[in-house]
Design a protein around this motif. Structure first.
Motif: not given
Length: 95
Positions: A63-73
């Protein structure tokens, strides 16, 4: 600029809405509402899933990985969801 609207459960970045799952939204909210606190994977799991943690950290990692893929540059160099090695995660410093 990352914005989170707790009333309609939306997240936007630079004015563009980002679709998050319920768990991704709750993880981000947890971290942003407590910006200086570091959460262990066990704490995140217990608070977000409302369930006992049995050592399976993969659910939190995914979930952290997917979240980062969506919100991080750059998800490999995150600024919103920071890893505290050997402990867990915290929100980044916002300016």
């Amino acid at each position: 600029e990352l914005r989170m609207n707790l009333e309609d459960y939306t997240v936007s970045k630079q004015g563009k809405e980002i679709e998050l799952t319920a768990k991704e939204f709750e993880i981000l909210r947890l971290l942003l509402q407590n910006p200086r606190k570091v959460y262990t994977k066990e704490q995140i799991y217990s608070l977000i899933w409302n369930d006992a943690y049995f050592g399976d950290e993969n659910a939190v990692n995914v979930h952290i990985s997917r979240l980062r893929n969506k919100i991080e540059d750059n998800p490999r160099s995150p600024k919103y969801v920071i890893t505290v090695w050997g402990i867990g995660y915290k929100s980044g410093e916002f300016k």
